[in-house]
Design an enzyme around this catalytic site. Sequence first.
Site, PDB file in Angstrom:
ATOM      1  N   ASN A 263     -18.328   5.038  12.687  1.00  0.00           N
ATOM      2  CA  ASN A 263     -19.775   5.144  12.786  1.00  0.00           C
ATOM      3  C   ASN A 263     -20.289   4.134  13.801  1.00  0.00           C
ATOM      4  O   ASN A 263     -19.613   3.171  14.121  1.00  0.00           O
ATOM      5  CB  ASN A 263     -20.365   4.776  11.423  1.00  0.00           C
ATOM      6  CG  ASN A 263     -21.471   5.712  11.030  1.00  0.00           C
ATOM      7  OD1 ASN A 263     -21.992   6.452  11.867  1.00  0.00           O
ATOM      8  ND2 ASN A 263     -21.849   5.674   9.779  1.00  0.00           N
TER       9      ASN A 263
ATOM     10  N   ARG B  71     -14.211   7.549  -1.960  1.00  0.00           N
ATOM     11  CA  ARG B  71     -12.977   7.357  -2.714  1.00  0.00           C
ATOM     12  C   ARG B  71     -13.320   7.182  -4.177  1.00  0.00           C
ATOM     13  O   ARG B  71     -14.043   6.264  -4.543  1.00  0.00           O
ATOM     14  CB  ARG B  71     -12.273   6.081  -2.239  1.00  0.00           C
ATOM     15  CG  ARG B  71     -11.350   6.301  -1.094  1.00  0.00           C
ATOM     16  CD  ARG B  71     -10.424   5.135  -0.919  1.00  0.00           C
ATOM     17  NE  ARG B  71     -11.023   4.075  -0.110  1.00  0.00           N
ATOM     18  CZ  ARG B  71     -10.348   3.034   0.331  1.00  0.00           C
ATOM     19  NH1 ARG B  71      -9.067   2.889   0.035  1.00  0.00           N
ATOM     20  NH2 ARG B  71     -10.942   2.114   1.059  1.00  0.00           N
TER      21      ARG B  71
ATOM     22  N   ARG C 267       0.841  -1.215   0.000  1.00  0.00           N
ATOM     23  CA  ARG C 267       0.000   0.000   0.000  1.00  0.00           C
ATOM     24  C   ARG C 267       0.872   1.260   0.000  1.00  0.00           C
ATOM     25  O   ARG C 267       0.563   2.241  -0.670  1.00  0.00           O
ATOM     26  CB  ARG C 267      -0.874   0.033   1.244  1.00  0.00           C
ATOM     27  CG  ARG C 267      -2.217  -0.596   1.254  1.00  0.00           C
ATOM     28  CD  ARG C 267      -2.957  -0.684  -0.004  1.00  0.00           C
ATOM     29  NE  ARG C 267      -4.220   0.048   0.005  1.00  0.00           N
ATOM     30  CZ  ARG C 267      -4.755   0.607  -1.069  1.00  0.00           C
ATOM     31  NH1 ARG C 267      -4.138   0.564  -2.225  1.00  0.00           N
ATOM     32  NH2 ARG C 267      -5.918   1.217  -0.985  1.00  0.00           N
TER      33      ARG C 267
ATOM     34  N   LYS D 221     -27.372   9.207  16.226  1.00  0.00           N
ATOM     35  CA  LYS D 221     -27.007   8.886  14.837  1.00  0.00           C
ATOM     36  C   LYS D 221     -27.208   7.395  14.572  1.00  0.00           C
ATOM     37  O   LYS D 221     -27.687   6.993  13.512  1.00  0.00           O
ATOM     38  CB  LYS D 221     -25.558   9.301  14.572  1.00  0.00           C
ATOM     39  CG  LYS D 221     -25.207   9.216  13.107  1.00  0.00           C
ATOM     40  CD  LYS D 221     -23.926   9.917  12.749  1.00  0.00           C
ATOM     41  CE  LYS D 221     -23.684   9.767  11.242  1.00  0.00           C
ATOM     42  NZ  LYS D 221     -22.322   9.390  10.934  1.00  0.00           N
TER      43      LYS D 221
HETATM   44  P1  NAP Z   1     -12.821   3.578   3.824  1.00  0.00           P
HETATM   45  O1  NAP Z   1     -12.857   4.542   2.676  1.00  0.00           O
HETATM   46  O2  NAP Z   1     -13.073   2.131   3.553  1.00  0.00           O
HETATM   47  O3  NAP Z   1     -11.422   3.756   4.546  1.00  0.00           O
HETATM   48  C1  NAP Z   1     -10.961   2.893   5.555  1.00  0.00           C
HETATM   49  C2  NAP Z   1      -9.448   2.852   5.438  1.00  0.00           C
HETATM   50  O4  NAP Z   1      -8.920   2.114   6.541  1.00  0.00           O
HETATM   51  C3  NAP Z   1      -8.954   2.150   4.161  1.00  0.00           C
HETATM   52  O5  NAP Z   1      -8.099   3.035   3.480  1.00  0.00           O
HETATM   53  C4  NAP Z   1      -8.190   0.953   4.686  1.00  0.00           C
HETATM   54  O6  NAP Z   1      -7.024   0.629   3.961  1.00  0.00           O
HETATM   55  C5  NAP Z   1      -7.772   1.462   6.056  1.00  0.00           C
HETATM   56  N1  NAP Z   1      -7.336   0.401   6.946  1.00  0.00           N
HETATM   57  C6  NAP Z   1      -8.028  -0.697   7.378  1.00  0.00           C
HETATM   58  N2  NAP Z   1      -7.244  -1.438   8.190  1.00  0.00           N
HETATM   59  C7  NAP Z   1      -6.049  -0.798   8.282  1.00  0.00           C
HETATM   60  C8  NAP Z   1      -4.835  -1.065   8.973  1.00  0.00           C
HETATM   61  N3  NAP Z   1      -4.686  -2.153   9.732  1.00  0.00           N
HETATM   62  N4  NAP Z   1      -3.813  -0.187   8.852  1.00  0.00           N
HETATM   63  C9  NAP Z   1      -3.940   0.917   8.083  1.00  0.00           C
HETATM   64  N5  NAP Z   1      -5.070   1.226   7.396  1.00  0.00           N
HETATM   65  C10 NAP Z   1      -6.107   0.377   7.503  1.00  0.00           C
HETATM   66  O7  NAP Z   1     -13.874   4.012   4.943  1.00  0.00           O
HETATM   67  P2  NAP Z   1     -14.495   5.457   5.257  1.00  0.00           P
HETATM   68  O8  NAP Z   1     -15.657   5.690   4.381  1.00  0.00           O
HETATM   69  O9  NAP Z   1     -13.401   6.475   5.284  1.00  0.00           O
HETATM   70  O10 NAP Z   1     -15.057   5.220   6.721  1.00  0.00           O
HETATM   71  C11 NAP Z   1     -14.243   5.190   7.884  1.00  0.00           C
HETATM   72  C12 NAP Z   1     -15.181   5.294   9.102  1.00  0.00           C
HETATM   73  O11 NAP Z   1     -15.803   6.587   9.075  1.00  0.00           O
HETATM   74  C13 NAP Z   1     -16.338   4.282   9.059  1.00  0.00           C
HETATM   75  O12 NAP Z   1     -16.644   3.853  10.361  1.00  0.00           O
HETATM   76  C14 NAP Z   1     -17.487   5.088   8.483  1.00  0.00           C
HETATM   77  O13 NAP Z   1     -18.761   4.603   8.855  1.00  0.00           O
HETATM   78  C15 NAP Z   1     -17.219   6.455   9.106  1.00  0.00           C
HETATM   79  N6  NAP Z   1     -17.816   7.552   8.344  1.00  0.00           N
HETATM   80  C16 NAP Z   1     -17.573   7.691   7.007  1.00  0.00           C
HETATM   81  C17 NAP Z   1     -18.140   8.747   6.321  1.00  0.00           C
HETATM   82  C18 NAP Z   1     -17.901   8.949   4.830  1.00  0.00           C
HETATM   83  O14 NAP Z   1     -18.540   9.835   4.245  1.00  0.00           O
HETATM   84  N7  NAP Z   1     -17.015   8.187   4.189  1.00  0.00           N
HETATM   85  C19 NAP Z   1     -18.964   9.675   7.001  1.00  0.00           C
HETATM   86  C20 NAP Z   1     -19.171   9.521   8.369  1.00  0.00           C
HETATM   87  C21 NAP Z   1     -18.595   8.456   9.041  1.00  0.00           C
HETATM   88  P3  NAP Z   1      -7.033   0.061   2.444  1.00  0.00           P
HETATM   89  O15 NAP Z   1      -7.243   1.264   1.583  1.00  0.00           O
HETATM   90  O16 NAP Z   1      -5.667  -0.498   2.337  1.00  0.00           O
HETATM   91  O17 NAP Z   1      -8.135  -0.934   2.378  1.00  0.00           O
END
Ligand code: NAP
Length: 302
Positions: free
Chosen positions: A103, A131, A35, A182
């Site tokens: 979340n 993303r 990565r 929420k």
């Molecule tokens: P996401 O795009 O799937 O990002 C999660 C990241 O965590 C990925 O880049 C993943 O890496 C990384 N990851 C997982 N295990 C890891 C490790 N051991 N070491 C380093 N990196 C690691 O998820 P997201 O949408 O940002 O959401 C994150 C949290 O925020 C969730 O709980 C979600 O419900 C909450 N949230 C998101 C939003 C939103 O709009 N996106 C809004 C409010 C709340 P890889 O890229 O290598 O898989």
Amino acid sequence: MTWHILGAGALGSLWATRLARAAVPVRLILRSAQRLGEYQRSGGLNLKEDGRSSVQRIPAELPDTPVPIERLLVACKAYDAEAAIAQVVSRLVPGGEILLLQNGLGSQQAIAERWPQARCIFVSSTEGAYREADFSVVFAGRGQNWLGDPGGGDAPSWLDELERAGIAHIWSSDILTRLWRKLALNCAINPLSVLHDCRNGELLQHREQLDALCEELGELLEANASAAACDLQVEVLRVIEATAANYSSMHQDVRLGRRTEIAYLLGHACATADSLGLPVPKLRELHRRLCEYLRQRGLPTH
Ligand code: NAP
């Protein structure tokens, strides 16, 4: 003081790029050498906001980099957060801070209990990001970030760095109430949108189901964070109307064959009701049907 950001997905990138743009020191922690290589070849983190793109060349490292961490922003999914922190926690200085963006509920409490030496700050975010490609994030919806320490204590002095970075924030003295509210909105809307395979607005055709769920969720909130129960049903309907044309995040996850955070949303609601001896037959049935639906599609139910 440097912000270490664990997980460069949608929300992690949204925070990292805005902080870096304001000249706040930031480092990304990526999960593997592969990565890290991909990130380095990409040339940095790309943020798309209001139709404009900008790239921030934020330094990145592996979990075992021998550099102390003072402030760790955990931006992994709820099901990955604890294991990801375990990989870096030996680097956390005494009195260091862990900010949890996940979340739902359940993952944050497990982390705070496992590492009591850290100050765990829970964050509830209504910002939206996705993303578009690896290391390229679109800021899709402006919102608010409530931050709070369920253990109490003063607002941290670094909130002014969020101000400088243009990251909307409010220090909350009752963050658990915010997170419960929420969670309840999510439990009322997202599972039904998956099971009916519909946009949020179409849920208004299932008012009886919605109303029955709101009643049980209201009782659950009363028992856990009573301020969160106020006018729940009114807000559920308001959110459905405001997001009528959208598919819920859980619906999108299922459609794309991605793991959901069900265990930290509906699963947590049912488990908490169980531990309180509160009967929630409608929520339990919804949970059972959703698990079945996920299993049929080869997706995890935890
Ligand atoms: P996401 O795009 O799937 O990002 C999660 C990241 O965590 C990925 O880049 C993943 O890496 C990384 N990851 C997982 N295990 C890891 C490790 N051991 N070491 C380093 N990196 C690691 O998820 P997201 O949408 O940002 O959401 C994150 C949290 O925020 C969730 O709980 C979600 O419900 C909450 N949230 C998101 C939003 C939103 O709009 N996106 C809004 C409010 C709340 P890889 O890229 O290598 O898989």
